[in-house]
Design an enzyme around this catalytic site. Structure first.
Site, PDB file in Angstrom:
ATOM      1  N   ASN A 134       0.885  -1.175   0.000  1.00 16.39           N
ATOM      2  CA  ASN A 134       0.000   0.000   0.000  1.00 16.39           C
ATOM      3  C   ASN A 134       0.919   1.219   0.000  1.00 16.39           C
ATOM      4  OD1 ASN A 134      -2.646   1.160   2.287  1.00 16.39           O
ATOM      5  ND2 ASN A 134      -2.332   1.557   0.117  1.00 16.39           N
ATOM      6  N   CYS A 183      -5.186   6.023   7.463  1.00 14.77           N
ATOM      7  CA  CYS A 183      -4.647   4.900   6.689  1.00 14.77           C
ATOM      8  C   CYS A 183      -3.678   4.145   7.583  1.00 14.77           C
ATOM      9  CB  CYS A 183      -3.944   5.392   5.424  1.00 14.77           C
ATOM     10  SG  CYS A 183      -3.098   4.088   4.511  1.00 14.77           S
ATOM     11  N   ASN A 214      -1.704   1.458   6.966  1.00 11.35           N
ATOM     12  CA  ASN A 214      -0.387   1.227   6.367  1.00 11.35           C
ATOM     13  C   ASN A 214       0.378   2.527   6.241  1.00 11.35           C
ATOM     14  OD1 ASN A 214      -0.590  -1.661   5.843  1.00 11.35           O
ATOM     15  ND2 ASN A 214      -2.160  -1.120   4.349  1.00 11.35           N
ATOM     16  N   HIS A 240     -16.059   0.882   6.474  1.00  9.01           N
ATOM     17  CA  HIS A 240     -15.721  -0.370   5.802  1.00  9.01           C
ATOM     18  C   HIS A 240     -16.934  -1.285   5.750  1.00  9.01           C
ATOM     19  CE1 HIS A 240     -11.331   0.255   5.721  1.00  9.01           C
ATOM     20  NE2 HIS A 240     -11.555   0.939   6.827  1.00  9.01           N
ATOM     21  N   GLU A 280     -10.578   0.216  -2.156  1.00 14.12           N
ATOM     22  CA  GLU A 280     -10.593   1.430  -1.343  1.00 14.12           C
ATOM     23  C   GLU A 280     -11.291   2.572  -2.070  1.00 14.12           C
ATOM     24  OE1 GLU A 280      -7.408   2.587   1.249  1.00 14.12           O
ATOM     25  OE2 GLU A 280      -6.144   0.958   0.490  1.00 14.12           O
ATOM     26  N   ARG A 281     -12.136   3.269  -1.344  1.00 14.79           N
ATOM     27  CA  ARG A 281     -12.816   4.420  -1.928  1.00 14.79           C
ATOM     28  C   ARG A 281     -11.777   5.467  -2.334  1.00 14.79           C
ATOM     29  NH1 ARG A 281     -15.419   7.739   3.276  1.00 14.79           N
ATOM     30  NH2 ARG A 281     -13.471   7.815   4.451  1.00 14.79           N
ATOM     31  N   CYS A 310      -4.668  -2.620   3.048  1.00 12.36           N
ATOM     32  CA  CYS A 310      -5.374  -1.525   3.721  1.00 12.36           C
ATOM     33  C   CYS A 310      -5.354  -1.834   5.205  1.00 12.36           C
ATOM     34  CB  CYS A 310      -6.802  -1.407   3.201  1.00 12.36           C
ATOM     35  SG  CYS A 310      -7.786  -0.146   4.055  1.00 12.36           S
ATOM     36  N   GLY A 311      -4.656  -1.021   5.964  1.00  9.91           N
ATOM     37  CA  GLY A 311      -4.505  -1.277   7.398  1.00  9.91           C
ATOM     38  C   GLY A 311      -5.802  -1.148   8.161  1.00  9.91           C
ATOM     39  N   GLY A 353      -8.664  -1.408   6.894  1.00 11.24           N
ATOM     40  CA  GLY A 353      -9.506  -2.478   6.381  1.00 11.24           C
ATOM     41  C   GLY A 353      -9.206  -3.813   7.033  1.00 11.24           C
TER      42      GLY A 353
END
Length: 293
Positions: free
Chosen positions: A15, A75, A77, A175, A227-228, A236-237, A239
């Site tokens: 990411n 975020c 990551n 999410h 991801e939007r 995605c961390g 996520g």
């Protein structure tokens, strides 16, 4: 007149973001800059742009922008890479730091090897589970008995004419988590067809990140994410954190599990006693450079 921006390309489990030290000088038009640098053919190539700034209530502030120029709140990551950036570049000598974000202050434990940060553990805070706080519009779900303060766990929702059972969790950003059968090859799953339909679905007033999860066993989950604002990313961390929480709520995994993403692995723990989610994973520097904006 064009300006020169110094940057560092970094990634956490693939990411990837472009990082800029803005502790001394602001960057003009970050939305436009994010679009330009993120382009993988005509720019640097990334999932977005992250500016590292001063903060009045933490050691640093993380200001992030998605590849389409939209501003993001958090975020997982990305924030690990912020921790690596500030330590490796001498902006701090502490191995525990606090980073402010638009979804609150996060505490980072920096794990140092040979003078450089190799992995980072982030206290991501408590998961948000009430529908109206995610946010998700319960009136759009197939179950018409839902209230806006309910948790949405395995609730039916029609997307592109097909009914999915969706669990909704916010980790500072919304999410939607759905599960794939184990007889599906998750690497061949056509996420590019269904991801956009979830992202902009009427059930999600602020759009949504969608995780497609395959449960290997109680300790291992496979994950792909749309991801939007960025499309599919390697990891995605937030996520991964949301997916662990959702999978625990669905009774499918333990409170600690390893999430296997396209770009690598993340160890996620939901401490039910403290109601906080811990994420541990790598952070890596790819290269540094300058670009004309």
């Amino acid at each position: 007149m064009e300006s020169i921006m110094k940057f560092t390309k970094m990634h956490g489990c693939g990411n990837d973001y472009v990082y800029v030290d803005c502790t001394q000088e602001e960057l003009d038009n970050p939305e436009e800059a994010a679009i330009k640098v993120s382009d993988r053919h005509f720019g640097i190539g990334s999932d977005g742009l992250i500016l590292i700034k001063k903060s009045d209530r933490a050691d640093f502030f993380m200001d992030m922008y998605n590849a389409d120029g939209s501003r993001g709140k958090m975020c997982g990551n990305g924030i690990r890479c912020v921790g690596k950036y500030v330590y490796d570049n001498g902006l701090t000598d502490k191995t525990e730091i606090k980073v402010d974000t638009l979804s609150g202050v996060k505490t980072l434990q920096l794990h140092v090897t040979d003078g450089k940060v190799s992995t980072v553990t982030v206290d991501m805070g408590a998961p948000i589970l009430k529908a109206d706080e995610v946010p998700a519009d319960v009136s759009v779900f197939n179950n018409k008995l839902l209230n806006k303060s309910d948790m949405l766990v395995a609730e039916p929702l029609t997307v592109n004419g097909f009914e999915y059972h969706v669990t909704c969790v916010s980790m500072g950003n919304p999410h939607a988590i759905v599960y794939l059968d184990n007889n599906i090859d998750i690497k061949k799953f056509e996420i590019e067809k269904i991801g956009p339909a979830f992202e902009k679905h009427a059930a999600f007033p602020e759009n949504v990140n969608t995780e497609f999860i395959q449960v290997s066993d109680k300790d291992n989950l496979n994950m792909r994410v749309w991801e939007r604002g960025s499309g599919e990313t390697f990891a995605c961390g937030t996520g991964a954190c949301a997916s662990l929480v959702a999978t625990v709520l669905n009774g499918k995994c333990n409170n600690t599990a390893t999430l296997h993403l396209l770009g690598g692995d993340l160890k996620i723990t939901w401490d039910r006693t403290k109601n906080t989610v811990l994420m541990e994973g790598p952070a890596a520097t790819v290269f540094t450079g300058e670009i004309e904006l």
